[in-house]
Design a protein around this motif. Structure first.
Motif, PDB file in Angstrom:
ATOM      1  N   ALA A 105       0.915  -1.046   0.005  1.00 23.92           N
ATOM      2  CA  ALA A 105      -0.003  -0.258   0.091  1.00 23.92           C
ATOM      3  C   ALA A 105       0.821   1.303   0.149  1.00 23.92           C
ATOM      4  CB  ALA A 105      -0.988   0.005   1.409  1.00 23.92           C
ATOM      5  N   GLU A 106       2.029   1.022   0.662  1.00 22.90           N
ATOM      6  CA  GLU A 106       2.896   2.343   0.677  1.00 22.90           C
ATOM      7  C   GLU A 106       3.416   2.783  -0.639  1.00 22.90           C
ATOM      8  OE1 GLU A 106       6.438   4.149   3.491  1.00 22.90           O
ATOM      9  OE2 GLU A 106       5.598   2.424   4.063  1.00 22.90           O
ATOM     10  N   LEU A 107       3.545   1.641  -1.485  1.00 25.15           N
ATOM     11  CA  LEU A 107       4.250   1.842  -2.706  1.00 25.15           C
ATOM     12  C   LEU A 107       3.363   2.585  -3.660  1.00 25.15           C
ATOM     13  CD1 LEU A 107       5.824  -1.498  -3.537  1.00 25.15           C
ATOM     14  CD2 LEU A 107       7.022   0.506  -3.071  1.00 25.15           C
ATOM     15  N   VAL A 108       1.818   2.267  -3.537  1.00 33.04           N
ATOM     16  CA  VAL A 108       0.968   2.764  -4.119  1.00 33.04           C
ATOM     17  C   VAL A 108       0.733   4.474  -3.645  1.00 33.04           C
ATOM     18  CG1 VAL A 108      -1.510   2.949  -4.577  1.00 33.04           C
ATOM     19  CG2 VAL A 108      -0.353   0.596  -4.295  1.00 33.04           C
ATOM     20  N   TRP A 109       1.133   4.608  -2.507  1.00 34.32           N
ATOM     21  CA  TRP A 109       0.988   6.003  -2.061  1.00 34.32           C
ATOM     22  C   TRP A 109       1.788   6.728  -2.753  1.00 34.32           C
ATOM     23  CZ3 TRP A 109       4.921   8.580   1.192  1.00 34.32           C
ATOM     24  CH2 TRP A 109       4.595  10.000   1.478  1.00 34.32           C
ATOM     25  N   GLN A 111       3.235   6.125  -5.742  1.00 39.16           N
ATOM     26  CA  GLN A 111       2.754   6.601  -7.164  1.00 39.16           C
ATOM     27  C   GLN A 111       1.656   7.686  -7.121  1.00 39.16           C
ATOM     28  OE1 GLN A 111       1.941   2.235  -7.475  1.00 39.16           O
ATOM     29  NE2 GLN A 111       2.475   2.831  -9.708  1.00 39.16           N
ATOM     30  N   ALA A 112       0.671   7.551  -6.171  1.00 43.26           N
ATOM     31  CA  ALA A 112      -0.398   8.660  -6.054  1.00 43.26           C
ATOM     32  C   ALA A 112       0.102  10.012  -5.879  1.00 43.26           C
ATOM     33  CB  ALA A 112      -1.218   8.141  -5.107  1.00 43.26           C
ATOM     34  N   LEU A 113       1.334  10.151  -5.277  1.00 40.50           N
ATOM     35  CA  LEU A 113       1.917  11.486  -5.134  1.00 40.50           C
ATOM     36  C   LEU A 113       2.024  12.405  -6.400  1.00 40.50           C
ATOM     37  CD1 LEU A 113       4.301  10.989  -2.159  1.00 40.50           C
ATOM     38  CD2 LEU A 113       2.164  12.179  -2.128  1.00 40.50           C
ATOM     39  N   ARG A 114       2.266  11.427  -7.445  1.00 44.33           N
ATOM     40  CA  ARG A 114       2.272  12.268  -8.864  1.00 44.33           C
ATOM     41  C   ARG A 114       1.152  12.165  -9.635  1.00 44.33           C
ATOM     42  NH1 ARG A 114       6.478  15.550 -10.539  1.00 44.33           N
ATOM     43  NH2 ARG A 114       8.738  14.993  -9.887  1.00 44.33           N
ATOM     44  N   ASP A 115       0.259  11.588  -9.012  1.00 51.92           N
ATOM     45  CA  ASP A 115      -1.192  11.228  -9.980  1.00 51.92           C
ATOM     46  C   ASP A 115      -2.300  11.019  -8.827  1.00 51.92           C
ATOM     47  OD1 ASP A 115      -2.934  10.744 -11.889  1.00 51.92           O
ATOM     48  OD2 ASP A 115      -1.854   8.914 -12.649  1.00 51.92           O
ATOM     49  N   LYS A 116      -2.461  12.394  -8.372  1.00 51.03           N
ATOM     50  CA  LYS A 116      -3.472  12.291  -7.279  1.00 51.03           C
ATOM     51  C   LYS A 116      -5.002  12.173  -7.523  1.00 51.03           C
ATOM     52  CE  LYS A 116      -0.448  15.302  -4.256  1.00 51.03           C
ATOM     53  NZ  LYS A 116      -0.280  16.538  -3.214  1.00 51.03           N
ATOM     54  N   ASN A 117      -5.312  12.272  -8.884  1.00 52.51           N
ATOM     55  CA  ASN A 117      -6.652  12.212  -9.349  1.00 52.51           C
ATOM     56  C   ASN A 117      -6.876  10.863  -9.962  1.00 52.51           C
ATOM     57  OD1 ASN A 117      -7.465  14.830  -8.688  1.00 52.51           O
ATOM     58  ND2 ASN A 117      -6.601  15.655 -10.490  1.00 52.51           N
ATOM     59  N   LYS A 119      -8.066   7.322 -10.096  1.00 50.45           N
ATOM     60  CA  LYS A 119      -8.966   6.495  -9.162  1.00 50.45           C
ATOM     61  C   LYS A 119      -8.363   5.253  -8.736  1.00 50.45           C
ATOM     62  CE  LYS A 119     -13.083   6.141  -6.897  1.00 50.45           C
ATOM     63  NZ  LYS A 119     -13.189   4.673  -6.932  1.00 50.45           N
ATOM     64  N   LYS A 120      -8.065   4.748 -10.035  1.00 52.73           N
ATOM     65  CA  LYS A 120      -7.397   3.214 -10.015  1.00 52.73           C
ATOM     66  C   LYS A 120      -6.284   3.124  -8.769  1.00 52.73           C
ATOM     67  CE  LYS A 120      -8.048   1.573 -14.767  1.00 52.73           C
ATOM     68  NZ  LYS A 120      -7.613   1.307 -16.032  1.00 52.73           N
ATOM     69  N   LEU A 121      -5.548   4.018  -8.715  1.00 48.06           N
ATOM     70  CA  LEU A 121      -4.325   3.991  -7.675  1.00 48.06           C
ATOM     71  C   LEU A 121      -5.160   3.987  -6.190  1.00 48.06           C
ATOM     72  CD1 LEU A 121      -1.607   6.450  -9.156  1.00 48.06           C
ATOM     73  CD2 LEU A 121      -1.418   3.709  -8.836  1.00 48.06           C
ATOM     74  N   GLN A 122      -6.299   5.013  -5.953  1.00 42.14           N
ATOM     75  CA  GLN A 122      -6.849   5.103  -4.930  1.00 42.14           C
ATOM     76  C   GLN A 122      -7.338   3.567  -4.352  1.00 42.14           C
ATOM     77  OE1 GLN A 122      -9.420   8.344  -4.736  1.00 42.14           O
ATOM     78  NE2 GLN A 122      -7.942   9.692  -5.861  1.00 42.14           N
ATOM     79  N   ASP A 123      -8.234   3.064  -5.626  1.00 41.21           N
ATOM     80  CA  ASP A 123      -8.755   1.721  -5.231  1.00 41.21           C
ATOM     81  C   ASP A 123      -7.561   0.617  -4.852  1.00 41.21           C
ATOM     82  OD1 ASP A 123     -10.961   2.838  -5.943  1.00 41.21           O
ATOM     83  OD2 ASP A 123     -11.190   2.035  -7.886  1.00 41.21           O
ATOM     84  N   ARG A 124      -6.600   0.685  -5.552  1.00 39.04           N
ATOM     85  CA  ARG A 124      -5.597  -0.221  -5.112  1.00 39.04           C
ATOM     86  C   ARG A 124      -4.847  -0.195  -3.804  1.00 39.04           C
ATOM     87  NH1 ARG A 124      -0.687  -0.098  -8.978  1.00 39.04           N
ATOM     88  NH2 ARG A 124      -2.364   0.112 -10.645  1.00 39.04           N
ATOM     89  N   VAL A 167      -3.335  12.981  -0.483  1.00 36.85           N
ATOM     90  CA  VAL A 167      -3.899  12.627  -1.738  1.00 36.85           C
ATOM     91  C   VAL A 167      -5.287  12.828  -1.950  1.00 36.85           C
ATOM     92  CG1 VAL A 167      -4.280  10.685  -3.513  1.00 36.85           C
ATOM     93  CG2 VAL A 167      -2.351  10.732  -1.979  1.00 36.85           C
ATOM     94  N   THR A 168      -6.136  12.487  -1.202  1.00 33.63           N
ATOM     95  CA  THR A 168      -7.627  12.765  -1.105  1.00 33.63           C
ATOM     96  C   THR A 168      -8.132  14.054  -0.270  1.00 33.63           C
ATOM     97  OG1 THR A 168      -8.264  11.077   0.836  1.00 33.63           O
ATOM     98  CG2 THR A 168      -7.962  10.202  -1.484  1.00 33.63           C
ATOM     99  N   LYS A 169      -7.369  14.607   0.658  1.00 34.20           N
ATOM    100  CA  LYS A 169      -7.473  15.732   1.481  1.00 34.20           C
ATOM    101  C   LYS A 169      -8.666  15.460   2.121  1.00 34.20           C
ATOM    102  CE  LYS A 169      -4.216  17.862  -0.918  1.00 34.20           C
ATOM    103  NZ  LYS A 169      -2.760  17.718  -0.350  1.00 34.20           N
TER     104      LYS A 169
END
Length: 352
Positions: A105-109, A111-117, A119-124, A167-169
């Protein structure tokens, strides 16, 4: 014995014609029967071993320590595929433990820092975090005194808190996750009071719960969120200096603390030290460029990234050249815009 004929123990015995034949037949039968029992036992052992392989209890052996440290090093260098292979191995070895899912999950975080919108990353992220939390809750329900169960369950809640903030604020959601994580960290700390890595979660909770704006504090108190800002800061600095696996994690939390405290020199010092340690981590580049922009130190920032790029070319340091050039260009664009709009501080602030 003919094919398809059911096995009978008598089929292995010769006709009894004499006492010696009888003894020989009994001996042969016993040897064969013993062999079958032995083979059956071995097969049974292998079958039991296979069925329990997925339930190997977590143990911090030298090999597991190597896997964790290798995964963390790859992760902080943003070599996420290599890190994922290490954390997949933790999941394979300990599928009923939160540790592997928490790190994935931390790895996905990152990734999400560069692509905050995305949704697939948020779901993963939610998928792996849910698995970590479910595994952790099941583990401590079965073994309430399991230190690593509490510790990595706390880390899973910490991941969720950080994701909601950065990411999601979702700040109230972050506060709820933070409270749950703090509870698990406190239980882990009670089991091993001298384990410094516990202080990452406890220190972060203490600091941020103790630093809430006045407009939010009454609601936080109603929910039971209480902290100690000064103590939290000291706990994080201790974890950053002496943590086992969490030194870098504590330093990343401290970046937010130093910025919030307006300790900008400490923020700059710590972030550039992290880039020196993990020169390929382009998320750190982004944070540093943002810092130079917010502090209106555009020339200093451009010079920093120019030097970083030169190091990558001349000294063979593995940096993310594309991202370093991107952040340098962003700073140059800001400087050009600022210069074209004149020297008015108000206009410069509006641009930044």
């Amino acid at each position: 014995m003919s094919r398809g004929q059911p096995y009978s123990i008598m089929a292995d015995m010769k006709p009894i014609g004499s006492h010696s034949n009888f003894k020989w037949s009994c001996s042969l039968w016993l040897r064969r029967a013993s062999l079958r029992v032995l083979m059956g036992s071995l097969i049974g052992c292998f079958a039991v071993s296979g069925s329990l392989a997925g339930q190997t209890p977590f143990a911090l052996t030298p090999d597991v320590d190597r896997i964790i440290r290798s995964g963390l090093d790859h992760m902080y260098h943003l070599d996420l595929q290599a890190a994922d292979r290490q954390f997949d191995e933790l999941v394979r070895r300990f599928p009923d433990h939160p540790i592997g899912y928490m790190y994935k999950a931390e790895l996905v975080w990152w990734q999400a820092l560069r692509d905050k919108n995305n949704k697939k990353l948020q779901d993963r992220f939610d998928e792996y975090t849910d698995k970590a939390i479910d595994a952790g809750n099941a583990l401590i329900k079965k073994s309430p005194g399991d230190f690593h169960g509490h510790l990595y369950l706390a880390s899973a809640y910490g991941n969720r808190t950080r994701f909601k903030v950065t990411v999601t604020k979702s700040y109230f959601g972050a506060m709820r996750s933070g409270m749950k994580g703090n509870d698990q960290n406190q239980q882990a700390c009670a089991l091993r009071p001298n384990y410094v890595d516990c202080l990452i979660g406890i220190g972060a909770y203490n600091y941020f719960a103790g630093s809430l704006p006045a407009v939010i504090k009454p609601f936080a108190w109603m929910l039971g969120a209480r902290g100690d800002r000064e103590q939290g800061l000291k706990q994080l600095e201790l974890a950053a200096a002496k943590g086992e696996y969490g030194q870098t994690e504590a330093k990343i939390v401290l970046l937010g603390v130093y910025y919030n405290e307006k300790r900008f020199d400490d923020y700059h010092r710590l972030l550039t030290a992290l880039i020196d340690q993990y020169p390929s981590n382009h998320v750190f580049y982004m944070w540093l460029a943002d810092f130079f922009i917010n502090q209106q130190k555009l020339d200093e920032g451009i010079q920093y990234f120019s030097n970083l790029i030169k190091k990558g070319h001349s000294q063979g340091i593995k940096i993310s050249l594309d991202y370093a050039n991107r952040e340098k260009s962003r700073l140059e664009e800001k400087r050009g815009t600022s210069q074209s709009m004149g020297s008015s501080p108000a206009l410069k602030q509006a641009v930044s």
